[in-house]
Design a protein around this motif. Sequence first.
Motif, PDB file in Angstrom:
ATOM      1  N   THR A  36       0.833  -1.195   0.000  1.00  0.00           N
ATOM      2  CA  THR A  36       0.000   0.000   0.000  1.00  0.00           C
ATOM      3  C   THR A  36       0.873   1.253   0.000  1.00  0.00           C
ATOM      4  O   THR A  36       2.080   1.184   0.237  1.00  0.00           O
ATOM      5  CB  THR A  36      -0.928   0.040   1.227  1.00  0.00           C
ATOM      6  N   MET A  37       0.239   2.394  -0.267  1.00  0.00           N
ATOM      7  CA  MET A  37       0.896   3.696  -0.250  1.00  0.00           C
ATOM      8  C   MET A  37       0.060   4.636   0.605  1.00  0.00           C
ATOM      9  O   MET A  37      -1.172   4.547   0.618  1.00  0.00           O
ATOM     10  CB  MET A  37       1.036   4.264  -1.667  1.00  0.00           C
ATOM     11  N   GLU A  38       0.722   5.565   1.293  1.00  0.00           N
ATOM     12  CA  GLU A  38       0.024   6.538   2.119  1.00  0.00           C
ATOM     13  C   GLU A  38       0.152   7.924   1.503  1.00  0.00           C
ATOM     14  O   GLU A  38       1.149   8.248   0.867  1.00  0.00           O
ATOM     15  CB  GLU A  38       0.600   6.573   3.531  1.00  0.00           C
ATOM     16  N   ARG A  39      -0.872   8.741   1.719  1.00  0.00           N
ATOM     17  CA  ARG A  39      -0.843  10.123   1.269  1.00  0.00           C
ATOM     18  C   ARG A  39      -0.910  11.058   2.471  1.00  0.00           C
ATOM     19  O   ARG A  39      -1.864  11.011   3.252  1.00  0.00           O
ATOM     20  CB  ARG A  39      -2.006  10.421   0.319  1.00  0.00           C
ATOM     21  N   THR A  40       0.106  11.894   2.605  1.00  0.00           N
ATOM     22  CA  THR A  40       0.135  12.918   3.637  1.00  0.00           C
ATOM     23  C   THR A  40      -0.411  14.208   3.065  1.00  0.00           C
ATOM     24  O   THR A  40       0.059  14.687   2.022  1.00  0.00           O
ATOM     25  CB  THR A  40       1.571  13.135   4.156  1.00  0.00           C
ATOM     26  N   ALA A  41      -1.397  14.791   3.719  1.00  0.00           N
ATOM     27  CA  ALA A  41      -2.031  16.012   3.230  1.00  0.00           C
ATOM     28  C   ALA A  41      -1.012  17.145   3.179  1.00  0.00           C
ATOM     29  O   ALA A  41      -0.398  17.471   4.198  1.00  0.00           O
ATOM     30  CB  ALA A  41      -3.197  16.398   4.133  1.00  0.00           C
ATOM     31  N   THR A 187     -14.368   0.977 -23.365  1.00  0.00           N
ATOM     32  CA  THR A 187     -14.113   0.550 -21.998  1.00  0.00           C
ATOM     33  C   THR A 187     -12.755   1.115 -21.590  1.00  0.00           C
ATOM     34  O   THR A 187     -11.940   1.467 -22.443  1.00  0.00           O
ATOM     35  CB  THR A 187     -14.133  -0.975 -21.872  1.00  0.00           C
ATOM     36  N   THR A 188     -12.507   1.201 -20.289  1.00  0.00           N
ATOM     37  CA  THR A 188     -11.380   2.004 -19.840  1.00  0.00           C
ATOM     38  C   THR A 188     -10.629   1.385 -18.671  1.00  0.00           C
ATOM     39  O   THR A 188     -11.170   0.596 -17.901  1.00  0.00           O
ATOM     40  CB  THR A 188     -11.866   3.403 -19.397  1.00  0.00           C
ATOM     41  N   VAL A 189      -9.371   1.805 -18.569  1.00  0.00           N
ATOM     42  CA  VAL A 189      -8.546   1.570 -17.391  1.00  0.00           C
ATOM     43  C   VAL A 189      -7.998   2.928 -16.980  1.00  0.00           C
ATOM     44  O   VAL A 189      -7.362   3.616 -17.780  1.00  0.00           O
ATOM     45  CB  VAL A 189      -7.389   0.594 -17.671  1.00  0.00           C
ATOM     46  N   VAL A 190      -8.259   3.325 -15.750  1.00  0.00           N
ATOM     47  CA  VAL A 190      -7.904   4.656 -15.266  1.00  0.00           C
ATOM     48  C   VAL A 190      -6.813   4.539 -14.213  1.00  0.00           C
ATOM     49  O   VAL A 190      -6.922   3.721 -13.290  1.00  0.00           O
ATOM     50  CB  VAL A 190      -9.132   5.371 -14.667  1.00  0.00           C
ATOM     51  N   LYS A 191      -5.765   5.369 -14.360  1.00  0.00           N
ATOM     52  CA  LYS A 191      -4.762   5.480 -13.300  1.00  0.00           C
ATOM     53  C   LYS A 191      -4.704   6.928 -12.823  1.00  0.00           C
ATOM     54  O   LYS A 191      -4.155   7.795 -13.486  1.00  0.00           O
ATOM     55  CB  LYS A 191      -3.363   5.057 -13.754  1.00  0.00           C
ATOM     56  N   PRO A 192      -5.267   7.208 -11.637  1.00  0.00           N
ATOM     57  CA  PRO A 192      -5.109   8.541 -11.080  1.00  0.00           C
ATOM     58  C   PRO A 192      -3.715   8.702 -10.489  1.00  0.00           C
ATOM     59  O   PRO A 192      -3.004   7.713 -10.259  1.00  0.00           O
ATOM     60  CB  PRO A 192      -6.173   8.589  -9.977  1.00  0.00           C
ATOM     61  N   SER A 193      -3.323   9.951 -10.237  1.00  0.00           N
ATOM     62  CA  SER A 193      -2.057  10.169  -9.554  1.00  0.00           C
ATOM     63  C   SER A 193      -2.067   9.487  -8.202  1.00  0.00           C
ATOM     64  O   SER A 193      -3.080   9.483  -7.491  1.00  0.00           O
ATOM     65  CB  SER A 193      -1.812  11.668  -9.364  1.00  0.00           C
ATOM     66  N   GLU A 194      -0.920   8.901  -7.848  1.00  0.00           N
ATOM     67  CA  GLU A 194      -0.811   8.256  -6.537  1.00  0.00           C
ATOM     68  C   GLU A 194      -0.933   9.259  -5.395  1.00  0.00           C
ATOM     69  O   GLU A 194      -1.170   8.872  -4.236  1.00  0.00           O
ATOM     70  CB  GLU A 194       0.511   7.493  -6.420  1.00  0.00           C
ATOM     71  N   LEU A 195      -0.788  10.548  -5.695  1.00  0.00           N
ATOM     72  CA  LEU A 195      -0.913  11.579  -4.660  1.00  0.00           C
ATOM     73  C   LEU A 195      -2.360  11.965  -4.398  1.00  0.00           C
ATOM     74  O   LEU A 195      -2.681  12.454  -3.309  1.00  0.00           O
ATOM     75  CB  LEU A 195      -0.124  12.826  -5.060  1.00  0.00           C
ATOM     76  N   THR A 196      -3.231  11.741  -5.381  1.00  0.00           N
ATOM     77  CA  THR A 196      -4.613  12.231  -5.286  1.00  0.00           C
ATOM     78  C   THR A 196      -5.594  11.239  -5.905  1.00  0.00           C
ATOM     79  O   THR A 196      -6.311  11.563  -6.844  1.00  0.00           O
ATOM     80  CB  THR A 196      -4.747  13.593  -5.997  1.00  0.00           C
ATOM     81  N   SER A 197      -5.633  10.040  -5.375  1.00  0.00           N
ATOM     82  CA  SER A 197      -6.463   8.979  -5.963  1.00  0.00           C
ATOM     83  C   SER A 197      -7.875   8.928  -5.395  1.00  0.00           C
ATOM     84  O   SER A 197      -8.764   8.305  -5.980  1.00  0.00           O
ATOM     85  CB  SER A 197      -5.802   7.617  -5.741  1.00  0.00           C
ATOM     86  N   GLY A 198      -8.108   9.546  -4.230  1.00  0.00           N
ATOM     87  CA  GLY A 198      -9.347   9.331  -3.492  1.00  0.00           C
ATOM     88  C   GLY A 198     -10.605   9.637  -4.273  1.00  0.00           C
ATOM     89  O   GLY A 198     -11.530   8.816  -4.342  1.00  0.00           O
ATOM     90  N   SER A 199     -10.691  10.819  -4.887  1.00  0.00           N
ATOM     91  CA  SER A 199     -11.935  11.202  -5.553  1.00  0.00           C
ATOM     92  C   SER A 199     -12.218  10.326  -6.765  1.00  0.00           C
ATOM     93  O   SER A 199     -13.386  10.050  -7.081  1.00  0.00           O
ATOM     94  CB  SER A 199     -11.898  12.683  -5.948  1.00  0.00           C
ATOM     95  N   THR A 200     -11.183   9.876  -7.460  1.00  0.00           N
ATOM     96  CA  THR A 200     -11.402   8.992  -8.612  1.00  0.00           C
ATOM     97  C   THR A 200     -11.934   7.642  -8.166  1.00  0.00           C
ATOM     98  O   THR A 200     -12.788   7.038  -8.840  1.00  0.00           O
ATOM     99  CB  THR A 200     -10.099   8.818  -9.403  1.00  0.00           C
TER     100      THR A 200
END
Length: 505
Positions: A36-41, A187-200
């Motif tokens: 896993t990865m963590e995001r610090t605000a 059809t799609t595969v989406v990769k959001p930024s690892e820094l801001t994945s939550g909303s996606t």
Amino acid sequence: MVMTVLVRPEALDALKRRDFRMLIGKEWVAAESGKTMERTAPGHGVVVSGIPAGSRADAERAIGAARHAFDHGPWPRMTVSERSLLLLKVADAIAARADELAFLDAVEAGKPISQVKAEIAGAVDIWRYAAALARDLHGESYNTLGDGTLGVVLREAIGVVGIVTPWNFPFLIVSQKLPFALAAGCTTVVKPSELTSGSTLVLGEILLEAGLPEGVVNIVTGTGPEVGAVFATHQQVDMVSFTGSTAVGRITMENAGKTLKKVSLELGGKNPQIVFPDADIDAFIDAAVFGAWFNAGECCNAGSRLILHRSIADEVTARIAELSAKVKVGDPLNPHTQVGAIITPEHLHKVSAYVKGAGEAGAQLAHGGEALELGPGQFMAPTILAGVTPDMAVAREEVFGPVLSVLSFETIDEAIRIANAVDYGLSAGVWSRDFDTCLTVGRKVRAGTVWMNTFMDGAAELPFGGYRQSGLGRELGRHAVEDYTETKTLNMHIGARTSWWMPRQ
């Protein structure tokens, strides 16, 4: 002087960590590796989210799900009215969860909460626009080719689309891509930024709840080299739509060339605002401050270069500095904040290095220039550099932070030459009460969008994209759905066909 909004201790107490999983097929899953990865605000200095650290194996699993959904599933075979209705349902659900989505982008990206709420509202409008375009997608017919021929041109969904989005506008940018791909039947595969994945990832929940069939949207989290790069090279991906830096865009294009897949790239910008003495200076100064400090300058469309007529340069620079001193910098969750946090400590260091380098090259600091201590997180004062010349790095390269470079000119030709003297061509602005001047600049500046007597306005109906190293292709606009299609010609012969070696009698 800088107006600041301190991060309050009670704001930190309200932040709770949220852990997410990836969407593959219709299942929410961990990374195959278990990592896993963590995001610090960036505005609060505390861990606010955890995401799976996806890898090539996870990306390939998601691509397989998207491929199966395209080749065998119902989505590409639905009527456009059915797809349109689902997109409208998604838009309504986004609106219903707008506060949740805005909170996630605010804490993960350090964006001002009031700004993000406006972005979510804009995204809702884009989803509704895409739903309308879905019903307008059509081909062509040609009955003018002779009595024995009928030509029909079909538009078919291109297939599996890999979508890679950046950290600076997490929800807005995925909404500039995904609904149009879905409207076309892809059809799609989406990769959001690892820094801001939550909303996606919350968007993934919304899509499933709306009834999107299995495998139509898959969301894999992780880094670009581990996940996003797989989209560009994988044989089963038919198109890649990427928004991010020009450097990574080049790599994406090179990798996509191995399978000759279609590529859409929305990349960097070094956007000028050219101001003539007869302009409405009061209106321009407001636009200059907005264009430079919006999203802390972490925006490809930022108006990061002011090209001012020499006769007004000193006065206008002083007035911009005066107004900039009133801009509120600080806690992203405070509704009064106008400039939030810088995305990472490393990025703050990079932006600060540009300011230092500009000073060493001879630029003068007219406002700001320093990092701000506002509690946890990283913040930077809006910074104005006067006396910048076109050869300086700060005038040519994308700083991607709250740094405004001021250059000057004497003639319209010189202004246009300075505006075009960079590798980018995303957007530009021109300010003059003489519309001949505006049109002359608008036609000669090489940029995908030229604003006249305004800056950074937009609408879903207007295409967005750049010239040169600002990217390839356009997003939004009435042809946005067509970008995710292939054209196929059906050439039909009517009646008996004469052999080529047997002349007509």
